[in-house]
Scaffold this active site. Structure first.
Site, mmCIF file in Angstrom:
data_model
loop_
_atom_site.group_PDB
_atom_site.id
_atom_site.type_symbol
_atom_site.label_atom_id
_atom_site.label_comp_id
_atom_site.label_asym_id
_atom_site.label_seq_id
_atom_site.Cartn_x
_atom_site.Cartn_y
_atom_site.Cartn_z
ATOM 1 N N GLU A 220 -0.440 4.789 -0.456
ATOM 2 C CA GLU A 220 -1.573 6.195 -0.729
ATOM 3 C C GLU A 220 -0.210 7.486 -0.833
ATOM 4 O O GLU A 220 0.333 7.154 0.602
ATOM 5 C CB GLU A 220 -2.468 6.210 -0.264
ATOM 6 C CG GLU A 220 -3.251 5.171 -0.614
ATOM 7 C CD GLU A 220 -4.978 5.385 0.163
ATOM 8 O OE1 GLU A 220 -4.888 5.972 0.916
ATOM 9 O OE2 GLU A 220 -5.550 4.476 0.246
ATOM 10 N N THR B 252 -2.735 6.247 -22.100
ATOM 11 C CA THR B 252 -2.630 5.465 -21.205
ATOM 12 C C THR B 252 -0.786 4.891 -21.942
ATOM 13 O O THR B 252 -0.212 5.284 -22.514
ATOM 14 C CB THR B 252 -3.648 3.977 -22.304
ATOM 15 O OG1 THR B 252 -3.335 4.097 -24.157
ATOM 16 C CG2 THR B 252 -4.622 4.472 -22.350
ATOM 17 N N ASP C 174 -4.782 13.578 -25.721
ATOM 18 C CA ASP C 174 -4.708 12.723 -25.124
ATOM 19 C C ASP C 174 -4.258 11.325 -25.971
ATOM 20 O O ASP C 174 -4.978 11.585 -27.480
ATOM 21 C CB ASP C 174 -6.510 12.361 -25.019
ATOM 22 C CG ASP C 174 -6.551 10.309 -24.036
ATOM 23 O OD1 ASP C 174 -4.898 9.599 -24.903
ATOM 24 O OD2 ASP C 174 -7.373 9.963 -24.017
ATOM 25 N N TYR D 119 1.333 -1.714 -0.440
ATOM 26 C CA TYR D 119 0.052 0.081 -0.222
ATOM 27 C C TYR D 119 1.196 0.960 0.192
ATOM 28 O O TYR D 119 2.100 1.450 0.814
ATOM 29 C CB TYR D 119 -0.582 0.087 1.387
ATOM 30 C CG TYR D 119 -2.295 -0.031 1.009
ATOM 31 C CD1 TYR D 119 -3.130 0.824 0.338
ATOM 32 C CD2 TYR D 119 -3.958 -0.944 1.156
ATOM 33 C CE1 TYR D 119 -4.509 1.094 -0.540
ATOM 34 C CE2 TYR D 119 -4.488 -0.777 0.671
ATOM 35 C CZ TYR D 119 -4.945 0.059 0.313
ATOM 36 O OH TYR D 119 -6.450 0.193 0.008
ATOM 37 N N LYS E 125 -1.280 0.644 -25.260
ATOM 38 C CA LYS E 125 -1.261 0.070 -26.696
ATOM 39 C C LYS E 125 0.303 0.674 -27.670
ATOM 40 O O LYS E 125 0.637 -0.496 -27.643
ATOM 41 C CB LYS E 125 -2.079 1.932 -27.309
ATOM 42 C CG LYS E 125 -3.763 2.043 -26.413
ATOM 43 C CD LYS E 125 -4.102 3.145 -26.928
ATOM 44 C CE LYS E 125 -5.994 2.699 -25.926
ATOM 45 N NZ LYS E 125 -6.397 3.191 -25.110
ATOM 46 N N ARG F 278 -1.155 -1.899 -18.906
ATOM 47 C CA ARG F 278 -2.293 -1.676 -18.743
ATOM 48 C C ARG F 278 -2.370 -0.417 -17.949
ATOM 49 O O ARG F 278 -2.288 -0.455 -16.334
ATOM 50 C CB ARG F 278 -3.460 -2.555 -18.605
ATOM 51 C CG ARG F 278 -3.557 -3.155 -19.799
ATOM 52 C CD ARG F 278 -5.250 -4.058 -19.479
ATOM 53 N NE ARG F 278 -5.633 -3.384 -19.807
ATOM 54 C CZ ARG F 278 -6.050 -2.957 -21.428
ATOM 55 N NH1 ARG F 278 -5.234 -4.085 -22.599
ATOM 56 N NH2 ARG F 278 -6.998 -2.654 -22.216
HETATM 57 N N1 DSN Z 1 -11.489 2.491 -26.104
HETATM 58 C C1 DSN Z 1 -10.018 2.254 -25.758
HETATM 59 C C2 DSN Z 1 -9.437 2.127 -27.614
HETATM 60 O O1 DSN Z 1 -9.381 0.230 -28.036
HETATM 61 O O2 DSN Z 1 -9.427 2.497 -29.015
HETATM 62 C C3 DSN Z 1 -9.664 3.435 -26.279
HETATM 63 O O3 DSN Z 1 -10.369 4.153 -26.677
#
Ligand code: DSN
Length: 426
Positions: free
Chosen positions: A49, A219, A193, A47, A222, A228
Site C-alpha cells: 500500500e 485499460t 479514456d 503487500y 485491449k 488486465r
Molecule cells: N467492457 C469493455 C469493452 O468490452 O469494450 C469496456 O467498456
C-alpha cells in the site's frame, strides 16, 4: 497439498477454447508468455500500500523497482509527464479521476452508452451515473460519427466540470482538439479514456490524446496487449480540480489528487504482480515489432469492414479507422437479434459480442448489433488475406443461425484452420 484438479481442469478447457476458435471480441487480446509469467509470479504475495519509496509495509524495495519501471516505460510510450499504474481496471482508473475532479452530484459529460460509450462514463447503473450528474452526447444518425455540435451545445448550456471522450464501440478517430477548445471555453477538465485504441496510439497510428487532454485513462489489456488492468496519465498540461488552468508551479496538485484518489481513495494494496506484467507489456510495446503488429491490426480491421460491407452488412459510420467495427444487423437480417447472432457464432467457435447500435430499436439484452475487432486474431498471426474467409464464415452462420448442421460445418472449418496458428509456447 493435493492438486486442485477441479479448477485446473477448468483452466485447461478455457485454454482449449481460446486456442481452437476465432476471437473477435474487440476488447480482448492474447498476452505474451512473459506477461503471463510476470502475472503468475511471487509478486502476488507482497503487500505494498502506498507508492514507490512511500509504502505502509516493509520489504517493498524490490517491488518499488518494478513499479518504477512500469511508470517510466508508460511515460516513454505516450510522452506522459506523470502516470499512475495501480488502477485494477479501467473503471477503477475512471473512478479515481471522478473522485479527484468532482464532488458527488457534480455534472459531467460523456458519450451515451447506447451510442458506443463506456459503462463508467455515466451509465445510470454505474457509480458514474449513480453518484454524479451524467450528461450525454450521441453519435449522429446519418453518419454514425460523434455529434460534436451536440457536445458543444451541452457543454455551453450545462457547464459540466468534466468532459469525457472515448468509447467502447466507436470505429473512428476523435477530434480531441475540438473537445479541448470547448472544455477550455467552459472551464471543464477534459479526460480521454483511450482504453480501446491505446495500442494503436502507442504505435503512433492514431492521435495521442495525452497531447490534448488534461487527463487520460486506459485499460492495459485491449489493443495494448498487456495484463488486465488500468492506468492514468497526464501530459505537461495539468488542471486544478475545478477546471481552471493551473500555473506551472502547481503542477503536482492534480497528480497528488489522482494518486490519493487511487490509493487510499478507491483501492487498497496494489496488485504488484499485475504491475510487473504491465511493465513487461509496456516494454514490448516499445519494440519496433509492436508497430508492425498494430499496423496489421488496423489493416485487418479495414479489410474485414470492407468484406462485411461487400456482403451487404451495414457498418456504423461506414468503415473503421482503428481495430473495431460495429455492425447493424437490421440492414441484412431485420429479424435477427444480436443475442441470437452472438450465440450462433459462439457455437461455431467464432466469438464476438452483441452490442447496441446507435438509435437501436431493441434493448441492451437483445440488441441489433454485433461488435467485431481484430487485436486478438492479429496476435494469433492472421493477416489481411484471411479476413474475407472469416467474414464468409460469419455470413454462413448468420444466414441460418438455428441450423445446427450448418453451424457444425463452420465450426469444423474454424477448428481445422486455427490449429495452424499456435497460441502458447508452454
Ligand atoms: N467492457 C469493455 C469493452 O468490452 O469494450 C469496456 O467498456
Amino acid at each position: 497439498m493435493t492438486r486442485d484438479t477441479e479448477i485446473f481442469d477448468i483452466i485447461r478447457r478455457e485454454r482449449e477454447r481460446q486456442t481452437r476458435g476465432i476471437e473477435l471480441i474487440a476488447s480482448e487480446n492474447y498476452v505474451s508468455d512473459q506477461v503471463l509469467e510476470a502475472m503468475g509470479s511471487v509478486l502476488t504475495n507482497k503487500y505494498a500500500e502506498g507508492y514507490p519509496g512511500k509504502r505502509y509495509y516493509g520489504g517493498c524495495e524490490v517491488v518499488d523497482e518494478s513499479e518504477r519501471l512500469a511508470q517510466e516505460r508508460l511515460k516513454q510510450l505516450y510522452g506522459a509527464a506523470w502516470v499512475n499504474v495501480q488502477p485494477h481496471s479501467g473503471a477503477q482508473a475512471n473512478m479515481a479521476v471522478f473522485m479527484a475532479c468532482l464532488n458527488a452530484g457534480d455534472k459531467f459529460l460523456g458519450l451515451n452508452l447506447s451510442h458506443g460509450g463506456h459503462l463508467s462514463h455515466g451509465s445510470p447503473v454505474n457509480f458514474s451515473g449513480l453518484m454524479f450528474h451524467a450528461l450525454e452526447y450521441n453519435v449522429r444518425e446519418d453518419d454514425g460519427r460523434v455529434d460534436y455540435e451536440q457536445l458543444e451545445r451541452v457543454a455551453r448550456t450545462e457547464h459540466p466540470k468534466l468532459i469525457i471522450a472515448g468509447a467502447s464501440a466507436y470505429s473512428r478517430e476523435w477530434d480531441y482538439e475540438r473537445i479541448r477548445r470547448v472544455a477550455d471555453e467552459t472551464g471543464a477538465i477534459f479526460m480521454v479514456d483511450m482504453a480501446h485504441p491505446a495500442g494503436l496510439i502507442a504505435a503512433r497510428l492514431l492521435k495521442n490524446p495525452v497531447r490534448y487532454a488534461h487527463i487520460v485513462t486506459s485499460t492495459t489489456h485491449k489493443t495494448l496487449r498487456g495484463p488486465r488492468g488500468g492506468v492514468i496519465l497526464m501530459g505537461e498540461d495539468f488542471p486544478n480540480p475545478w477546471g481552471k488552468t493551473t500555473p506551472k508551479g502547481e503542477i503536482k496538485m492534480m497528480s497528488q489528487l489522482l494518486d490519493s484518489a487511487v490509493f487510499p481513495g478507491t483501492q487498497g494494496g496494489p496488485l504488484e504482480h499485475v504491475i510487473a506484467a504491465k511493465a513487461v507489456a509496456f516494454g514490448e510495446a516499445l519494440q519496433p515489432s509492436y508497430t508492425e503488429y498494430q499496423k496489421q491490426v488496423q489493416k485487418n480491421a479495414a479489410v474485414m469492414a470492407k468484406a462485411m460491407t461487400d456482403k451487404g452488412y451495414k457498418i456504423i459510420s461506414g468503415g473503421t479507422d482503428n481495430h473495431c467495427m460495429l455492425v447493424d444487423l437490421r440492414t441484412k437480417f431485420p429479424d435477427l437479434t444480436g443475442k441470437l447472432a452472438e450465440r450462433a457464432l459462439v457455437a461455431a467457435d467464432i466469438t464476438s459480442n452483441k452490442n447496441m447500435v446507435p438509435f437501436d430499436s431493441r434493448s441492451a439484452f437483445q440488441t441489433s448489433g454485433l461488435r467485431f475487432g481484430t487485436p486478438a486474431i492479429t496476435t494469433r498471426g492472421l493477416k489481411e488475406d484471411m479476413m474475407p474467409w472469416i467474414v464468409e464464415l460469419i455470413d454462413r452462420v448468420l444466414c441460418d443461425p438455428e441450423n445446427e448442421q450448418n453451424i457444425l460445418a463452420v465450426r469444423q472449418e474454424v477448428n481445422a484452420e486455427m490449429t495452424k496458428y499456435p497460441l502458447f509456447a508452454w
